[in-house]
Design an enzyme around this catalytic site. Structure first.
Site, short mmCIF file in Angstrom:
data_model
loop_
_atom_site.label_atom_id
_atom_site.label_comp_id
_atom_site.label_asym_id
_atom_site.label_seq_id
_atom_site.Cartn_x
_atom_site.Cartn_y
_atom_site.Cartn_z
N TYR A 1 0.83 -1.20 0.00
CA TYR A 1 0.00 0.00 0.00
C TYR A 1 0.87 1.25 0.00
O TYR A 1 0.64 2.19 -0.77
CB TYR A 1 -0.91 -0.04 1.23
CG TYR A 1 -1.77 1.19 1.44
CD1 TYR A 1 -2.49 1.74 0.40
CD2 TYR A 1 -1.87 1.77 2.69
CE1 TYR A 1 -3.30 2.87 0.59
CE2 TYR A 1 -2.67 2.89 2.91
CZ TYR A 1 -3.38 3.44 1.86
OH TYR A 1 -4.16 4.54 2.05
N ALA A 2 1.87 1.26 0.86
CA ALA A 2 2.76 2.42 0.93
C ALA A 2 3.50 2.64 -0.37
O ALA A 2 3.72 3.78 -0.78
CB ALA A 2 3.76 2.23 2.08
#
Length: 253
Positions: free
Chosen positions: A156-157
């Site tokens: 996600y990051a």
């Protein structure tokens, strides 16, 4: 509020959550808004809510992973309202989980709906904004990209940090055309956050204790109105930055 009177905004993922809050606030500030989302019924509800308040809105079904849908979205905004002055890249499929648990398919969906869709829409609106004397692009990132413990948030990051790089490049390359590009990283009362809290109660409780203001942002009042302000003339010298709308929790320095 009439600061954005005569402006046209596109907001992706506007059927609920942060996207809807931003759409409501931009319309309240006077902008005509094109609300886009995969589920037409949801964005139609957003459009009806805006119209019930006296605003102008157009609902468009759009899968941000589809390049043709993105081109049709921009064309619909031009046909309905004559151009595009504000773009908010909010829609995002989130690849959640530890690295060994995230599938290639989930990571690719996160990339296609996040940085690739942002990249495509930025390029589609750039010539329109340049011809109109400028504009504002707001991209959405996340403090997940700078977490103290990246466990479970790496994929996600990764896609969210890629979006921040696109913001910096757009601001540098298009600034002379008066096109400003900004990133916001909000904490807000969205369905996604509520799901995370319900599924990670202990982590969520610890996380909330790190927010200096002691609360989660309201969708329209805290996040949407901040975006409206960023698109206005008072902040016209601000570009290329990441603004953490999170009650002081994250440190992007």
């Amino acid at each position: 509020m009439t600061e954005l009177q005569g402006k046209t905004a596109i907001i992706t993922g506007a059927g609920q959550g942060v996207g809807q809050g931003i759409a409501l606030a931009l319309a309240a500030a006077g902008a005509a808004v094109v609300v886009a989302g995969r589920t037409l019924g949801k964005v139609e509800s957003t459009a009806k809510l805006i119209e019930s308040r006296g605003g102008k809105a157009l609902a468009v079904a759009c899968n941000v992973k589809d390049a043709a849908d993105l081109a049709a979205l921009v064309a619909a905004a031009q046909n309905a309202f004559g151009g595009v002055d504000i773009l908010v890249n909010n829609a995002q499929e989130v690849p959640q989980g530890k690295l060994l648990d995230v599938t290639d398919e989930a990571f690719l969906a996160g990339f296609e709906s996040g940085p690739l869709a942002t990249f495509r829409l930025m390029k589609l609106v750039q010539p329109i904004m340049a011809a109109r004397g400028g504009g504002t692009i707001i991209n959405l990132a996340s403090s997940a990209g700078i977490r103290w413990d990246m466990t479970g948030y790496g994929a996600y990051a990764a896609v969210k940090q890629a979006i921040r790089s696109l913001t910096r490049a757009g601001a540098a390359e298009w600034g002379r055309e008066n096109i400003r590009v900004l990133t916001i990283a909000p904490h807000a009362e969205s369905p996604g956050l509520k799901w995370w809290v319900e599924n990670n109660p202990e982590e969520a409780a610890a996380f909330f204790r790190t927010i200096p203001l002691g609360r989660i942002g309201k969708l329209e009042e805290d996040i949407g109105r901040a975006v409206a302000a960023l698109c206005g003339s008072d902040l016209s010298y601000l570009t290329g930055a990441t603004i953490p709308l999170d009650g002081g929790q994250a440190n992007f320095d």
